[in-house]
Design a protein around this motif. Structure first.
Motif, PDB file in Angstrom:
ATOM      1  N   THR A  99      90.734 148.107 -35.098  1.00 61.08           N
ATOM      2  CA  THR A  99      92.015 148.211 -35.804  1.00 61.08           C
ATOM      3  C   THR A  99      91.989 147.309 -37.038  1.00 61.08           C
ATOM      4  O   THR A  99      91.054 146.548 -37.261  1.00 61.08           O
ATOM      5  CB  THR A  99      93.193 147.793 -34.888  1.00 61.08           C
ATOM      6  OG1 THR A  99      93.065 146.395 -34.566  1.00 61.08           O
ATOM      7  CG2 THR A  99      93.196 148.606 -33.615  1.00 61.08           C
ATOM      8  N   CYS A 100      93.048 147.408 -37.819  1.00 57.47           N
ATOM      9  CA  CYS A 100      93.173 146.600 -39.034  1.00 57.47           C
ATOM     10  C   CYS A 100      94.537 145.907 -39.026  1.00 57.47           C
ATOM     11  O   CYS A 100      95.546 146.519 -38.655  1.00 57.47           O
ATOM     12  CB  CYS A 100      93.038 147.473 -40.277  1.00 57.47           C
ATOM     13  SG  CYS A 100      93.318 146.599 -41.835  1.00 57.47           S
ATOM     14  N   ALA A 152      84.443 152.126 -38.720  1.00 56.20           N
ATOM     15  CA  ALA A 152      84.994 153.435 -39.091  1.00 56.20           C
ATOM     16  C   ALA A 152      86.441 153.574 -38.589  1.00 56.20           C
ATOM     17  O   ALA A 152      87.325 154.044 -39.325  1.00 56.20           O
ATOM     18  CB  ALA A 152      84.117 154.550 -38.526  1.00 56.20           C
ATOM     19  N   LYS A 153      86.689 153.133 -37.361  1.00 60.96           N
ATOM     20  CA  LYS A 153      88.051 153.212 -36.817  1.00 60.96           C
ATOM     21  C   LYS A 153      88.999 152.256 -37.531  1.00 60.96           C
ATOM     22  O   LYS A 153      90.156 152.584 -37.796  1.00 60.96           O
ATOM     23  CB  LYS A 153      88.021 152.899 -35.321  1.00 60.96           C
ATOM     24  CG  LYS A 153      87.299 153.941 -34.478  1.00 60.96           C
ATOM     25  CD  LYS A 153      87.324 153.557 -33.000  1.00 60.96           C
ATOM     26  CE  LYS A 153      86.613 154.599 -32.151  1.00 60.96           C
ATOM     27  NZ  LYS A 153      86.613 154.229 -30.710  1.00 60.96           N
ATOM     28  N   LEU A 207      88.838 151.240 -40.612  1.00 62.75           N
ATOM     29  CA  LEU A 207      89.164 151.775 -41.944  1.00 62.75           C
ATOM     30  C   LEU A 207      90.219 152.879 -41.839  1.00 62.75           C
ATOM     31  O   LEU A 207      91.085 153.006 -42.718  1.00 62.75           O
ATOM     32  CB  LEU A 207      87.893 152.303 -42.616  1.00 62.75           C
ATOM     33  CG  LEU A 207      86.899 151.223 -43.069  1.00 62.75           C
ATOM     34  CD1 LEU A 207      85.618 151.859 -43.592  1.00 62.75           C
ATOM     35  CD2 LEU A 207      87.509 150.324 -44.145  1.00 62.75           C
ATOM     36  N   GLU A 208      90.172 153.672 -40.776  1.00 63.26           N
ATOM     37  CA  GLU A 208      91.216 154.678 -40.563  1.00 63.26           C
ATOM     38  C   GLU A 208      92.562 153.997 -40.320  1.00 63.26           C
ATOM     39  O   GLU A 208      93.607 154.447 -40.831  1.00 63.26           O
ATOM     40  CB  GLU A 208      90.853 155.560 -39.366  1.00 63.26           C
ATOM     41  CG  GLU A 208      89.642 156.459 -39.600  1.00 63.26           C
ATOM     42  CD  GLU A 208      89.272 157.249 -38.351  1.00 63.26           C
ATOM     43  OE1 GLU A 208      89.981 157.103 -37.320  1.00 63.26           O
ATOM     44  OE2 GLU A 208      88.280 157.996 -38.398  1.00 63.26           O
ATOM     45  N   SER A 209      92.534 152.910 -39.535  1.00 62.71           N
ATOM     46  CA  SER A 209      93.759 152.139 -39.295  1.00 62.71           C
ATOM     47  C   SER A 209      94.297 151.554 -40.595  1.00 62.71           C
ATOM     48  O   SER A 209      95.522 151.551 -40.827  1.00 62.71           O
ATOM     49  CB  SER A 209      93.469 151.020 -38.291  1.00 62.71           C
ATOM     50  OG  SER A 209      94.573 150.174 -38.128  1.00 62.71           O
ATOM     51  N   TYR A 210      93.395 151.098 -41.459  1.00 63.76           N
ATOM     52  CA  TYR A 210      93.822 150.560 -42.758  1.00 63.76           C
ATOM     53  C   TYR A 210      94.516 151.635 -43.592  1.00 63.76           C
ATOM     54  O   TYR A 210      95.579 151.379 -44.184  1.00 63.76           O
ATOM     55  CB  TYR A 210      92.607 150.012 -43.516  1.00 63.76           C
ATOM     56  CG  TYR A 210      92.870 149.806 -44.980  1.00 63.76           C
ATOM     57  CD1 TYR A 210      93.585 148.697 -45.436  1.00 63.76           C
ATOM     58  CD2 TYR A 210      92.434 150.739 -45.923  1.00 63.76           C
ATOM     59  CE1 TYR A 210      93.842 148.517 -46.773  1.00 63.76           C
ATOM     60  CE2 TYR A 210      92.687 150.566 -47.268  1.00 63.76           C
ATOM     61  CZ  TYR A 210      93.391 149.454 -47.688  1.00 63.76           C
ATOM     62  OH  TYR A 210      93.659 149.291 -49.025  1.00 63.76           O
ATOM     63  N   GLU A 211      93.933 152.808 -43.659  1.00 64.52           N
ATOM     64  CA  GLU A 211      94.517 153.886 -44.476  1.00 64.52           C
ATOM     65  C   GLU A 211      95.919 154.239 -43.996  1.00 64.52           C
ATOM     66  O   GLU A 211      96.827 154.467 -44.817  1.00 64.52           O
ATOM     67  CB  GLU A 211      93.606 155.115 -44.417  1.00 64.52           C
ATOM     68  CG  GLU A 211      92.345 154.985 -45.227  1.00 64.52           C
ATOM     69  CD  GLU A 211      91.576 156.290 -45.302  1.00 64.52           C
ATOM     70  OE1 GLU A 211      91.502 156.884 -46.397  1.00 64.52           O
ATOM     71  OE2 GLU A 211      91.057 156.717 -44.254  1.00 64.52           O
ATOM     72  N   THR A 212      96.119 154.280 -42.698  1.00 63.35           N
ATOM     73  CA  THR A 212      97.438 154.604 -42.157  1.00 63.35           C
ATOM     74  C   THR A 212      98.477 153.565 -42.570  1.00 63.35           C
ATOM     75  O   THR A 212      99.592 153.902 -42.988  1.00 63.35           O
ATOM     76  CB  THR A 212      97.373 154.702 -40.620  1.00 63.35           C
ATOM     77  OG1 THR A 212      96.434 155.716 -40.244  1.00 63.35           O
ATOM     78  CG2 THR A 212      98.745 155.033 -40.042  1.00 63.35           C
ATOM     79  N   ARG A 256      99.257 153.335 -46.536  1.00 62.97           N
ATOM     80  CA  ARG A 256     100.132 154.406 -47.022  1.00 62.97           C
ATOM     81  C   ARG A 256     101.594 154.038 -46.817  1.00 62.97           C
ATOM     82  O   ARG A 256     102.439 154.282 -47.687  1.00 62.97           O
ATOM     83  CB  ARG A 256      99.805 155.728 -46.308  1.00 62.97           C
ATOM     84  CG  ARG A 256      98.614 156.463 -46.879  1.00 62.97           C
ATOM     85  CD  ARG A 256      98.608 157.916 -46.436  1.00 62.97           C
ATOM     86  NE  ARG A 256      98.414 158.024 -44.981  1.00 62.97           N
ATOM     87  CZ  ARG A 256      97.237 158.192 -44.396  1.00 62.97           C
ATOM     88  NH1 ARG A 256      96.131 158.253 -45.138  1.00 62.97           N
ATOM     89  NH2 ARG A 256      97.147 158.291 -43.089  1.00 62.97           N
ATOM     90  N   SER A 267      84.480 157.189 -45.692  1.00 64.23           N
ATOM     91  CA  SER A 267      85.939 157.104 -45.578  1.00 64.23           C
ATOM     92  C   SER A 267      86.650 157.435 -46.887  1.00 64.23           C
ATOM     93  O   SER A 267      87.877 157.621 -46.889  1.00 64.23           O
ATOM     94  CB  SER A 267      86.345 155.697 -45.146  1.00 64.23           C
ATOM     95  OG  SER A 267      86.121 154.773 -46.192  1.00 64.23           O
TER      96      SER A 267
END
Length: 277
Positions: free
Chosen positions: A73-74, A116-117, A119-124, A127, A168
Motif C-alpha cells: 500500500t501507499c 506494483a500494488k 503504485l496502484e494504491s498511490y494512483e487511487t 486522484r 504503471s
C-alpha cells in the motif's frame, strides 16, 4: 517526457506542490537512507506513517496480520506550508514494499510485486487529492520526485523497479546525488575511510614514520612514554623513537661503587668481636 527521467540532484530540493516518493517497511521505522533524511525534514510524515504501522499494539494477536496487510500500500502525507494568502504543499508518498527491514527484508521478487500494488494504491489516492485541490481552489499536484527506491537497503536492482514504474505509466523524475550516495551510504563510507586511515597509521608507526597529530590516536600512537589515562610507564619495547620524535640513548651500565676505605685495609679479614657471657 519519458515515464522515468533520471537526473542528478537532491530529492529534498523538490519544489512546492511536488510529490516525494520513496519505499519503506511496515514496521514503522525510518532509520537509514532517504527515509531517515525525510524523517528529519518532514517529521509529520514520519509520525503519521509510524502511527499507522503501530495502530495495533505489538503484543496483540492480530498485530502481524495487520502489518502484513499494509505491505503493498501507499501512505500519502500532505505537508502544508505558507499562510492563508499563499499556501503550498509537499506530498510525501511512502510505498510500503517490504514487511521488514535489515537482514529480514523481503526477497526481491516479493518487493517488486509489492511495489506494483503500492503504485496502484498511490494512483487511487492521488486522484482523490487532485480532485479535492480542484474543489478547494488549491494549486494542482506537481511532478513526482523520487530516488532509486528499493535499490539501496532493499537490494533490488534498480532496472527491475524501473520496469515496474514504466508499466504503471506514472511519470516521475528520479534523482541521484552527484556524489552517488545517500546519507546512509555517506556514513558507511566515512566509517570505512576511518578504519583504513587507522590501519595505514598503524603500519606507518611500525615502519617508524611520523604520524599526523589529529587528536584521534590511541595510546599506542602517543609520543610520551607514559599513558595519560593510567599514569604508568610504558615498556621500552613499546616505544618507537621515530614516532616520538626523540632519540633514545643507549642504556649505561651501572658503575661500581668505589669504597672510601684505604687500599691497605681492603680484602683483609677483620676479627669478629664476640660478647663474653
Amino acid at each position: 517526457m519519458a515515464i522515468v527521467s533520471e537526473l542528478e540532484g537532491n530529492v529534498l530540493d523538490a519544489p512546492p506542490n511536488s510529490v516525494i516518493m520513496h519505499a519503506c517497511n511496515a514496521q514503522g521505522k525510518w532509520g537509514a537512507g532517504v527515509a531517515e533524511a525525510l524523517k528529519t525534514r518532514f517529521p509529520l510524515a514520519y509520525q503519521e506513517y509510524s502511527a499507522q504501522c503501530k495502530k495495533i499494539p505489538w503484543n496483540h494477536p492480530k498485530s502481524q496480520q495487520y502489518r502484513h496487510s499494509l505491505v503493498g500500500t501507499c501512505m500519502i502525507t500532505t505537508i502544508t506550508s505558507g499562510n492563508n494568502q499563499s499556501k503550498s504543499q509537499i506530498y510525501v508518498a511512502s510505498l510500503i514494499t517490504s514487511y521488514h527491514y535489515g537482514r529480514q527484508v523481503d526477497p526481491p521478487d516479493e518487493i517488486l510485486a509489492h511495489t506494483a500494488k503500492a503504485l496502484e494504491s498511490y494512483e487511487t489516492q492521488i486522484r482523490l487529492i487532485k480532485e479535492q485541490n480542484r474543489r478547494s481552489n488549491l494549486d494542482p499536484v506537481g511532478d513526482v520526485w523520487a530516488v532509486k527506491f528499493n535499490s539501496g537497503l532493499f537490494k533490488v536492482p534498480w532496472e527491475q523497479t524501473k520496469a515496474i514504474i514504466e508499466a504503471s505509466k506514472i511519470k516521475m523524475m528520479v534523482l541521484e546525488p552527484a556524489d552517488d550516495a545517500t546519507q546512509g551510504r555517506v556514513k558507511k563510507r566515512k566509517r570505512t575511510e576511518e578504519v583504513s586511515r587507522r590501519s595505514d597509521a598503524n603500519r606507518s608507526l611500525g615502519k617508524g614514520t611520523d604520524l599526523p597529530n589529529d587528536g584521534t590516536e590511541d595510546h599506542e600512537h602517543m609520543g610520551p612514554d607514559v599513558c595519560e589515562d593510567q599514569g604508568s610507564q610504558r615498556p621500552a619495547s613499546r616505544i618507537n623513537p621515530s614516532a616520538t620524535g626523540s632519540t633514545l640513548s643507549k642504556p649505561t651500565r651501572p658503575q661500581k661503587k668505589t669504597s672510601s676505605e684505604p687500599l691497605s685495609t681492603r680484602g683483609v679479614a677483620r676479627p669478629v668481636k664476640r660478647k663474653i657471657k
